[in-house]
Design a protein around this motif. Structure first.
Motif, PDB file in Angstrom:
ATOM      1  N   ALA A  13       0.833  -1.215   0.000  1.00  0.00           N
ATOM      2  CA  ALA A  13       0.000   0.000   0.000  1.00  0.00           C
ATOM      3  C   ALA A  13       0.864   1.260   0.000  1.00  0.00           C
ATOM      4  O   ALA A  13       0.580   2.223  -0.726  1.00  0.00           O
ATOM      5  CB  ALA A  13      -0.928  -0.006   1.213  1.00  0.00           C
ATOM      6  N   GLY A  14       1.931   1.249   0.816  1.00  0.00           N
ATOM      7  CA  GLY A  14       2.838   2.398   0.857  1.00  0.00           C
ATOM      8  C   GLY A  14       3.542   2.612  -0.464  1.00  0.00           C
ATOM      9  O   GLY A  14       3.722   3.753  -0.919  1.00  0.00           O
ATOM     10  N   SER A  15       3.929   1.503  -1.115  1.00  0.00           N
ATOM     11  CA  SER A  15       4.588   1.583  -2.421  1.00  0.00           C
ATOM     12  C   SER A  15       3.637   2.150  -3.472  1.00  0.00           C
ATOM     13  O   SER A  15       4.027   3.007  -4.279  1.00  0.00           O
ATOM     14  CB  SER A  15       5.066   0.190  -2.841  1.00  0.00           C
ATOM     15  OG  SER A  15       5.498   0.194  -4.183  1.00  0.00           O
ATOM     16  N   PHE A  16       2.400   1.686  -3.453  1.00  0.00           N
ATOM     17  CA  PHE A  16       1.390   2.192  -4.388  1.00  0.00           C
ATOM     18  C   PHE A  16       1.238   3.707  -4.243  1.00  0.00           C
ATOM     19  O   PHE A  16       1.254   4.448  -5.235  1.00  0.00           O
ATOM     20  CB  PHE A  16       0.046   1.509  -4.142  1.00  0.00           C
ATOM     21  CG  PHE A  16      -1.082   2.067  -4.965  1.00  0.00           C
ATOM     22  CD1 PHE A  16      -1.324   1.605  -6.252  1.00  0.00           C
ATOM     23  CD2 PHE A  16      -1.896   3.072  -4.468  1.00  0.00           C
ATOM     24  CE1 PHE A  16      -2.356   2.131  -7.027  1.00  0.00           C
ATOM     25  CE2 PHE A  16      -2.934   3.604  -5.221  1.00  0.00           C
ATOM     26  CZ  PHE A  16      -3.163   3.137  -6.504  1.00  0.00           C
ATOM     27  N   ALA A  17       1.119   4.169  -3.002  1.00  0.00           N
ATOM     28  CA  ALA A  17       0.943   5.603  -2.739  1.00  0.00           C
ATOM     29  C   ALA A  17       2.177   6.395  -3.167  1.00  0.00           C
ATOM     30  O   ALA A  17       2.067   7.470  -3.759  1.00  0.00           O
ATOM     31  CB  ALA A  17       0.650   5.830  -1.259  1.00  0.00           C
ATOM     32  N   THR A  48       8.185   7.038 -14.258  1.00  0.00           N
ATOM     33  CA  THR A  48       7.838   6.287 -13.044  1.00  0.00           C
ATOM     34  C   THR A  48       8.309   4.844 -13.168  1.00  0.00           C
ATOM     35  O   THR A  48       8.879   4.281 -12.226  1.00  0.00           O
ATOM     36  CB  THR A  48       6.308   6.316 -12.809  1.00  0.00           C
ATOM     37  OG1 THR A  48       5.858   7.664 -12.777  1.00  0.00           O
ATOM     38  CG2 THR A  48       5.947   5.649 -11.490  1.00  0.00           C
ATOM     39  N   SER A  49       8.096   4.263 -14.343  1.00  0.00           N
ATOM     40  CA  SER A  49       8.540   2.888 -14.594  1.00  0.00           C
ATOM     41  C   SER A  49      10.064   2.786 -14.535  1.00  0.00           C
ATOM     42  O   SER A  49      10.606   1.786 -14.038  1.00  0.00           O
ATOM     43  CB  SER A  49       8.040   2.420 -15.965  1.00  0.00           C
ATOM     44  OG  SER A  49       6.632   2.424 -16.008  1.00  0.00           O
ATOM     45  N   LEU A  50      10.752   3.807 -15.046  1.00  0.00           N
ATOM     46  CA  LEU A  50      12.212   3.825 -14.999  1.00  0.00           C
ATOM     47  C   LEU A  50      12.700   3.839 -13.547  1.00  0.00           C
ATOM     48  O   LEU A  50      13.642   3.116 -13.195  1.00  0.00           O
ATOM     49  CB  LEU A  50      12.747   5.039 -15.751  1.00  0.00           C
ATOM     50  CG  LEU A  50      14.270   5.233 -15.733  1.00  0.00           C
ATOM     51  CD1 LEU A  50      14.989   4.051 -16.364  1.00  0.00           C
ATOM     52  CD2 LEU A  50      14.651   6.529 -16.469  1.00  0.00           C
ATOM     53  N   PHE A  93       3.404  -2.283  -9.603  1.00  0.00           N
ATOM     54  CA  PHE A  93       2.647  -2.883 -10.706  1.00  0.00           C
ATOM     55  C   PHE A  93       1.149  -2.588 -10.581  1.00  0.00           C
ATOM     56  O   PHE A  93       0.467  -2.409 -11.592  1.00  0.00           O
ATOM     57  CB  PHE A  93       2.902  -4.386 -10.782  1.00  0.00           C
ATOM     58  CG  PHE A  93       4.212  -4.734 -11.424  1.00  0.00           C
ATOM     59  CD1 PHE A  93       4.438  -4.472 -12.768  1.00  0.00           C
ATOM     60  CD2 PHE A  93       5.237  -5.309 -10.684  1.00  0.00           C
ATOM     61  CE1 PHE A  93       5.648  -4.774 -13.367  1.00  0.00           C
ATOM     62  CE2 PHE A  93       6.453  -5.616 -11.274  1.00  0.00           C
ATOM     63  CZ  PHE A  93       6.658  -5.353 -12.620  1.00  0.00           C
ATOM     64  N   ILE A  94       0.652  -2.507  -9.359  1.00  0.00           N
ATOM     65  CA  ILE A  94      -0.748  -2.125  -9.167  1.00  0.00           C
ATOM     66  C   ILE A  94      -0.954  -0.672  -9.599  1.00  0.00           C
ATOM     67  O   ILE A  94      -1.929  -0.338 -10.278  1.00  0.00           O
ATOM     68  CB  ILE A  94      -1.183  -2.317  -7.691  1.00  0.00           C
ATOM     69  CG1 ILE A  94      -1.159  -3.807  -7.323  1.00  0.00           C
ATOM     70  CG2 ILE A  94      -2.579  -1.746  -7.459  1.00  0.00           C
ATOM     71  CD1 ILE A  94      -1.410  -4.081  -5.846  1.00  0.00           C
ATOM     72  N   GLU A  95      -0.022   0.205  -9.208  1.00  0.00           N
ATOM     73  CA  GLU A  95      -0.114   1.623  -9.588  1.00  0.00           C
ATOM     74  C   GLU A  95      -0.062   1.787 -11.100  1.00  0.00           C
ATOM     75  O   GLU A  95      -0.848   2.541 -11.690  1.00  0.00           O
ATOM     76  CB  GLU A  95       1.031   2.407  -8.937  1.00  0.00           C
ATOM     77  CG  GLU A  95       0.934   3.909  -9.089  1.00  0.00           C
ATOM     78  CD  GLU A  95       1.435   4.444 -10.431  1.00  0.00           C
ATOM     79  OE1 GLU A  95       0.926   5.498 -10.880  1.00  0.00           O
ATOM     80  OE2 GLU A  95       2.327   3.791 -11.024  1.00  0.00           O
TER      81      GLU A  95
END
Length: 263
Positions: A13-17, A48-50, A93-95
């Protein structure tokens, strides 16, 4: 008895945010060039992907270097940092899945959405069960090549195709594709086959399905890169040379005709 809450879900969740906030702020940090302003969301998405590829690919490489014992047991042995890195990747990956779903048409993004779904399921199992983290970390070595894939997209969007930087990145991209993507997937498939009697049937089925999906997708992507950056580029170069030679011949012919008229 209720199932214990996994701390790994908090990391997800923290990573997604965090990646969502990074995505929103990247346009200020890295303003899009004029050629990319019509597709601002994609410019932010690639950067962001980079960032994720540098973090996860570098982290996976460092993980195996600092903890070589993981390579002997990809199922149960892993340091806490490896588990956190896999959880961070699930959040990313969810983001990215949500970002593409909101900003891109389905017929343009279905391949990546499908890819992300498979990764989220496989990595999610590792995060929840605290098993197969080493195997997931091997999969993250693929992200080393993704660094150069994302740089390639950035250069394309910035209209810097005909530059030494793009040509150098194309060579490194192809080399790392073979080493860190194709070879890694082949090794993972081999490991699954050799350990099929030691892996539970459900986990083996998920892993085999994942490899069966990822391998053809990456072979197709390799062909597209080869065709676009090398075969097409070579053909275009030959066509330019032919045009230049034809133009020289025409100029020479005109010059000779003019000389004949003067005589």
């Amino acid at each position: 008895m209720p199932m214990a809450f996994s701390p790994g879900l908090l990391v997800v969740a923290g990573s997604f945010a965090a990646f969502r906030l990074l995505n929103r702020g990247l346009e200020r940090l890295v303003p899009p060039p004029p050629s990319a302003r019509r597709n601002r969301w994609k410019w932010r998405n690639i950067w962001t992907s980079l960032a994720h590829s540098v973090l996860s690919g570098g982290g996976a490489l460092a993980g195996f270097y600092l903890h070589p014992e993981m390579s002997n047991d990809l199922v149960g042995t892993h340091p806490p940092g490896a588990h956190s890195l896999v959880a961070v990747s699930v959040g990313y990956f969810i983001e990215d899945f949500v970002d593409m779903l909101c900003n891109q048409k389905l017929h343009q993004s279905w391949e990546l959405l499908f890819h992300h779904s498979v990764v989220i399921i496989c990595f999610g199992i590792a995060v929840l069960l605290h098993q197969y983290v080493g195997f997931a970390l091997v999969a993250l070595l693929v992200e080393i090549n993704s660094i150069f894939l994302h740089v390639r997209q950035i250069l394309l969007m910035a209209n810097l195709v005909h530059t030494p930087c793009y040509r150098l990145n194309s060579l490194v991209n192809l080399g790392t594709y073979v080493v860190f993507r194709m070879a890694t997937l082949a090794w993972m498939s081999r490991w699954l086959f050799l350990n099929r009697h030691n892996v539970p049937a459900a986990a083996y089925a998920v892993g085999t399905a994942g490899m069966a999906i990822m391998t053809p997708m990456n072979i197709v992507l390799f062909y597209r890169l080869l065709r676009s950056d090398f075969l097409k580029a070579r053909r275009d170069k030959e066509e330019r040379q032919e045009k230049e030679e034809q133009q020289e011949k025409e100029e020479q012919q005109e010059k000779e005709e003019w000389q004949e008229k003067e005589e």
